[in-house]
Design an enzyme around this catalytic site. Sequence first.
Site, short mmCIF file in Angstrom:
data_model
loop_
_atom_site.label_atom_id
_atom_site.label_comp_id
_atom_site.label_asym_id
_atom_site.label_seq_id
_atom_site.Cartn_x
_atom_site.Cartn_y
_atom_site.Cartn_z
N CYS A 280 -0.62 -10.46 6.13
CA CYS A 280 -0.25 -10.66 7.53
C CYS A 280 0.01 -12.12 7.88
CB CYS A 280 -1.31 -10.08 8.46
SG CYS A 280 -1.28 -8.28 8.50
N TYR B 191 -0.16 -12.77 11.97
CA TYR B 191 0.97 -12.11 12.64
C TYR B 191 1.84 -13.10 13.40
CZ TYR B 191 -0.47 -7.21 11.85
OH TYR B 191 -0.78 -6.01 11.30
N TRP C 97 -3.55 -12.03 15.84
CA TRP C 97 -4.15 -10.94 15.06
C TRP C 97 -5.39 -11.42 14.33
CZ3 TRP C 97 -4.86 -10.25 9.74
CH2 TRP C 97 -5.27 -8.96 9.35
N TYR D 252 5.36 0.77 8.84
CA TYR D 252 4.46 -0.37 8.98
C TYR D 252 4.19 -1.00 7.62
CZ TYR D 252 0.32 -2.81 10.87
OH TYR D 252 -0.61 -3.74 11.28
N HIS D 253 4.38 -2.32 7.54
CA HIS D 253 4.21 -3.11 6.32
C HIS D 253 5.33 -2.90 5.31
CE1 HIS D 253 -0.41 -3.57 7.09
NE2 HIS D 253 0.33 -4.35 7.86
N HIS E 139 6.30 -7.44 8.07
CA HIS E 139 6.14 -6.87 9.41
C HIS E 139 7.44 -6.90 10.21
CE1 HIS E 139 2.01 -7.69 8.15
NE2 HIS E 139 1.65 -6.73 9.00
#
Length: 645
Positions: free
Chosen positions: A239, A283, A301, A501-502, A587
């Site tokens: 992240c 993030y 985050w 997601y990811h 992301h």
Amino acid sequence: MWRRLLSTLVAYAHLAVSQTDRTGWTVAVDSFQTGNEATNVLDGNTATIWHTQWTPVNVALPHNITIDMKKTYNVNGLTYLPRQDDYNNGNIGQHTIQVSLDGKTWTTTAIGTYIDDKSLKTTPWTTAQARYVRLIAQTEAGGRGPWTSAAEINILSTATYVKPLTNLGIWGMTVDFPIVPAAAAVLHDSGKVLMWSSYKPTDFNGGGGSGTTDTATYDPATGTVSQRIVTNTQHDMFCPGISLDASGRPFVTGGNDAAKLSIYDPNANSWVAGPNMQIQRGYQASATLSDGRIFTIGGSWSGGEGNKNGEVWSPATNTWTLLGGCPVAPMLTADVRGAYRADNHGWLFGWKSGSVFQAGPSKAMNWYTTSGTGAQKAAGLRSTDADAMNGNAVMYDAANGKILTVGGAPNYQDNPATSNAFIVTIGAPGTTASPVKVGSMANARAFHNSVVMPDGKVLVVGGESYPVPFSDDTSIFASELFNPATSSFTPVNPISVPRVYHSWALLLPDATIISGGGGLCGACATNHPNAQIYSPAYLFNADGSKAARPVINSVSSTNVVVGAKITITMNKAVASFSLVRYGSATHSVNTDQRRIPLTPTASGLTYTVTVPSDSGVALPGSWMLFALDSAGVPSVAKSILIRSS
């Protein structure tokens, strides 16, 4: 007609697949140890195994196992269960999977490297018709010896098959990875894809403070996947913010270890630690500036919530400096979860005179300047768009300041995504941007990825219509292509693996697109430790055969300053050129990619193009130079380093 056919293709792409009834199947192998025969992989008993011979002598790798299903199936995947006893000898590492209708002519559907553990391995691929499936083991996953073993192997299939149309592009072979890659970057010196997960290959939770990152590197030239555990930078890079710096190095900040900076040096094939940021972040987004510095902002985050104002790293001093005049507050979304989500994943674009344009995901757009203590100025609203968290923004024409924004949702999760699309045009720093709504996507999506191609079109892939982290429930399999000439989207062939997601997607130097990842949630059912390669329609003739590609024979220099002329010799006549900056992604954010169309002057098969003179347009760093013929067929790229001075 073609729209109806495509709707059928999309429907088939994500039909529920199932393990196929193995009754009557037979198996052939190159080697087995008496008592560990190959038929054990079909017996439904996880306590029995196939093992290659180890006595009286070891039989050397590679090993292969071929399954004859006795009739043709619509196959779209293979599952491999390693041995489940107290030993790991023979776990398959590097591998190739092939299919055949007749046992003579084989097509490769997957390559890669499996994780060295006892978990069930699933390799999906685009549906193909086959009677035979062959798994070739090139390495033993742990390097323990020249063996191969398996407890069970099954083939996934579906009831229906429709041959993909090449005029919609083709999703080709799958590449398996020994990690679930949540971030990736293309390396300028080799075209390899560098990926990483977290402190574990399949899980991020609990990684903060571990100082460890599992990485993998895919080499498209050889089809090999290598792996490495990075500990020397003491940085769990899950992240993070990512930028490719002025030398083309992946520059990774924050994440699970929220203050850290790690830089990958492709020339030395090594990671080095940089100075900690002034503010801990996760993030956040970052952007390379026109003078080679790197700006970052946001990231609540991890490292605490709120007040994640801007700071800038200088390569000259290797230090971070807080910019008091660059507050994060103007770019916050109105997310229901507050600061924790409101400053995530900024859509940042380095621009002229050391400025940064923030196109989203907030509906309010902003300018940040980075001289002195910095400054911020509103750039207006993104037309009628709402906040668009986990949407995309792509600078598809940097020469004219054109940015495409697509999708996203008002809140990070648990709300419907939109199909909105806008073209945002920017000019001088500090001026009001000009957003225009264009034709919407066919599918509402968030957690998707968008990639600009050499011809200026933008591929939109994956996402969810109702974004929920670590869920595949509302995955969008349909892919779409944005055409700037018509300001509209057209459907192309669908993906066969959820990319939500990811996940990430990146342009490769051969003008194909790699789309991978998703998940990283431990023992969950939504981990996707693989990628798939998309060959756009421009690589095919109308009859489906591969198009003959123009070849760049030489360039006058691969290291130039802004404003320089580059002389290019070709093997045949071409119509245009473009520069596309190498990309990095995590992301759904890729602040590195941008495209510059180039109009050449020609003398026979020798062409001259001019790099834009402003380093805010032609950002310092590594770029891919493509030539395109009159049919739009691109060459393989030459790597060009552009310097600001």
